[in-house]
Write a protein that holds these residues in place. Structure first.
Motif, mmCIF file in Angstrom:
data_model
loop_
_atom_site.group_PDB
_atom_site.id
_atom_site.type_symbol
_atom_site.label_atom_id
_atom_site.label_comp_id
_atom_site.label_asym_id
_atom_site.label_seq_id
_atom_site.Cartn_x
_atom_site.Cartn_y
_atom_site.Cartn_z
ATOM 1 N N ASP A 1 98.664 33.176 -22.366
ATOM 2 C CA ASP A 1 97.675 34.214 -22.622
ATOM 3 C C ASP A 1 97.791 35.319 -21.573
ATOM 4 O OD1 ASP A 1 96.887 32.549 -24.628
ATOM 5 O OD2 ASP A 1 94.915 32.079 -23.780
ATOM 6 N N TYR A 2 97.508 36.570 -22.003
ATOM 7 C CA TYR A 2 97.628 37.731 -21.121
ATOM 8 C C TYR A 2 96.372 38.585 -21.229
ATOM 9 C CZ TYR A 2 102.591 36.503 -20.994
ATOM 10 O OH TYR A 2 103.789 35.831 -20.835
ATOM 11 N N TYR A 3 96.045 39.259 -20.124
ATOM 12 C CA TYR A 3 94.906 40.169 -20.134
ATOM 13 C C TYR A 3 95.222 41.444 -20.927
ATOM 14 C CZ TYR A 3 92.402 37.744 -16.341
ATOM 15 O OH TYR A 3 91.715 36.840 -15.571
ATOM 16 N N ASN B 1 85.860 39.814 -21.706
ATOM 17 C CA ASN B 1 86.786 38.757 -22.113
ATOM 18 C C ASN B 1 86.323 37.992 -23.348
ATOM 19 O OD1 ASN B 1 89.309 38.383 -20.947
ATOM 20 N ND2 ASN B 1 88.776 36.429 -20.049
ATOM 21 N N ASP B 2 85.488 38.629 -24.175
ATOM 22 C CA ASP B 2 84.935 37.953 -25.344
ATOM 23 C C ASP B 2 85.766 38.157 -26.605
ATOM 24 O OD1 ASP B 2 82.821 36.932 -23.919
ATOM 25 O OD2 ASP B 2 81.475 38.590 -24.385
ATOM 26 N N SER C 1 86.834 46.268 -18.469
ATOM 27 C CA SER C 1 86.561 45.235 -19.458
ATOM 28 C C SER C 1 87.886 44.628 -19.898
ATOM 29 C CB SER C 1 85.818 45.812 -20.658
ATOM 30 O OG SER C 1 85.417 44.781 -21.545
ATOM 31 N N THR C 2 87.855 43.364 -20.257
ATOM 32 C CA THR C 2 89.082 42.672 -20.635
ATOM 33 C C THR C 2 88.933 41.958 -21.973
ATOM 34 O OG1 THR C 2 88.453 40.663 -19.441
ATOM 35 C CG2 THR C 2 89.756 42.297 -18.230
ATOM 36 N N ARG D 1 95.840 48.960 -20.969
ATOM 37 C CA ARG D 1 97.083 48.291 -20.584
ATOM 38 C C ARG D 1 97.024 46.822 -21.006
ATOM 39 N NH1 ARG D 1 93.670 49.848 -16.641
ATOM 40 N NH2 ARG D 1 92.947 48.314 -15.109
ATOM 41 N N ILE D 2 98.211 46.222 -21.130
ATOM 42 C CA ILE D 2 98.324 44.812 -21.498
ATOM 43 C C ILE D 2 99.219 44.141 -20.470
ATOM 44 C CG2 ILE D 2 99.007 43.166 -23.280
ATOM 45 C CD1 ILE D 2 98.599 45.357 -25.347
#
Length: 301
Positions: free
Chosen positions: A241-243, A169-170, A257-258, A197-198
């Protein structure tokens, strides 16, 4: 997900006869390859840097550009760069693979001369010697990984998957409400297929490995080792905000990982469970691969 090399294609309409004989443009790059400290997983590691950067510099080009890339090897060992997917027409010695190109000795340089002739899409470059490409990310030094292989053992399971050289998530990508963006995605790993994927967004596939496709929409995409895709996404969801998620495929232990897709007018930070994806479903991946192959069209010539 690491080094990425970007190329576009343009159609040129020549209005003046004099332009027909104009020489294709030249673009010059000077790269210095060194060791340096990197922190992709929050701990210090020795990594290979180009002009102090990790991942290395991006190259933006259009078809017919002549790229002159002078690479200085400041490592204490031989070094080579290969240009994955780039057609080397009558100049295979520029390919950067051991056997067709001599390694660059320590303290020396070599100038790669490439022309992006009739190619479109996204490609990436990587080191091709001595296990310098250690990219399904490990906390081990690449020399340790090389020793494991030299002793006849399999590589251990990776410690993490990186997105743009970072894990956990960085990384954040900012988009504006209502606009459409092209994402270029490469799997630069060593051994594992990845699913990308989003959260809350669909991806329209427009290019695979330098070839246009009939545009097809997917919720997630399997990207196998060495593959590069281009997708279009539209920022058409609620402003928050979205992953962005990538995870390993066909592994008993799933590494995830995100990153963050950040709307410029976001009213809420990313939250909730990370959206899941396929894990060991081979049929799912084969079905997707068949849908992409049948949609491939001829590249521009």
């Amino acid at each position: 997900m690491g080094f990425t090399w970007h190329f576009g294609a343009v159609v040129l309409v020549l209005a003046l006869v004099a332009l027909v004989n104009a020489e294709d443009p030249y673009r010059f790059f000077d790269w210095n390859v060194t060791y340096g400290d990197i922190y992709p997983l929050g701990v210090r590691q020795r990594g290979i840097l180009i002009n102090g950067q990790f991942p290395g510099p991006e190259i933006y080009s259009v078809t017919n550009d002549n790229l002159i890339i002078n690479v200085h090897n400041s490592l204490p060992e031989p070094f080579l760069i290969t240009w994955s997917g780039v057609q080397q027409r009558r100049n295979s010695y520029q390919d950067g693979v051991y056997g067709t190109t001599c390694p660059i000795p320590p303290g020396k340089n070599f100038t790669y001369t490439l022309q992006m002739k009739d190619q479109i899409g996204s490609f990436y470059y990587f080191p091709s010697l001595a296990f310098h490409k250690a990219a399904d990310w490990y906390k081990y030094d690449h020399k340790t990984l090389q020793t494991i292989l030299d002793r006849g053992h399999r590589l251990p399971f990776p410690n993490a998957v990186l997105i743009n050289g970072r894990g956990g998530n960085d990384t954040s990508f900012t988009v504006e409400q209502g606009k459409t963006y092209r994402l270029r995605i490469s799997n630069v790993g060593l051994q594992n297929s990845l699913n990308f994927r989003i959260q809350g967004h669909q991806m329209k596939l427009v290019e695979v490995e330098g070839t246009h496709t009939v545009q097809t929409t997917y919720d997630s995409l399997d990207i196998h080792v060495g593959q590069s895709y281009s997708v279009l996404i539209t920022a058409d969801q609620a402003p928050q905000d979205y992953y962005i998620v990538t995870s390993t495929r066909f592994t008993s232990q799933v590494l995830t990982s995100t990153a963050v897709l950040h709307y410029s007018n976001s009213a809420r930070q990313v939250s909730g469970p990370i959206p899941g994806g396929p894990t060991t479903q081979t049929g799912w991946s084969l079905s997707q691969a068949r849908s992409i192959r049948t949609n491939l069209t001829a590249s521009w010539t």
